[in-house]
Scaffold this active site. Sequence first.
Site, PDB file in Angstrom:
ATOM      1  N   ASN A 134       0.791  -1.228   0.000  1.00 41.11           N
ATOM      2  CA  ASN A 134       0.000   0.000   0.000  1.00 41.11           C
ATOM      3  C   ASN A 134       0.823   1.277   0.000  1.00 41.11           C
ATOM      4  OD1 ASN A 134      -2.573  -1.349  -0.016  1.00 41.11           O
ATOM      5  ND2 ASN A 134      -2.129  -1.904   2.102  1.00 41.11           N
ATOM      6  N   TYR A 161      -0.487   9.859   6.561  1.00 43.46           N
ATOM      7  CA  TYR A 161       0.762   9.647   5.826  1.00 43.46           C
ATOM      8  C   TYR A 161       1.265  10.883   5.085  1.00 43.46           C
ATOM      9  CZ  TYR A 161      -0.423   4.835   6.855  1.00 43.46           C
ATOM     10  OH  TYR A 161      -0.744   3.665   7.504  1.00 43.46           O
ATOM     11  N   ALA A 218       2.023  -3.075   6.527  1.00 45.28           N
ATOM     12  CA  ALA A 218       1.275  -3.973   7.420  1.00 45.28           C
ATOM     13  C   ALA A 218       2.019  -5.272   7.707  1.00 45.28           C
ATOM     14  CB  ALA A 218      -0.101  -4.268   6.833  1.00 45.28           C
TER      15      ALA A 218
END
Length: 148
Positions: free
Chosen positions: A12, A24, A78
Amino acid sequence: MDDTVLVLNGPNLNLLGKRQPEIYGSATLHDVEALCRATAAEFGLRAECRQSNAEHVLIDAIHEFRVGTAGIVINAGAYTHTSVAILDALNACEVPVIECHISNVHRREAFRHHSYVSKAATAVLAGFGIHGYSLAIRHLARLRSAEG
């Protein structure tokens, strides 16, 4: 020894600038890569920037750069919180590994507080925005100059 720093971004992170900019920021992955290349060049190093959403591609890159390079800067996304396979690959590294996160993962959801990557990392940066990548490369350059 090779003058290359691997800058490895996980799932991502190709959506930087579009995905949750309140967390972000507005910088894109291209901006991150340009910053890394410029910072590395300041120290006579070369940044090899890679991103993948696939765990096995990240592992293959770690294997490729695990010996004889200036080091690895990794934001595993992640996978930081879930991948024993990435931890195992990083544990096989003979070069410094800097874990880097754009956001302060410790101020976020509880599941983000645990990092498998940290168990293999020489140092960890979180919450510096994309500037953390520059700090990581500067640290690798410092470690390299201390070696000889």
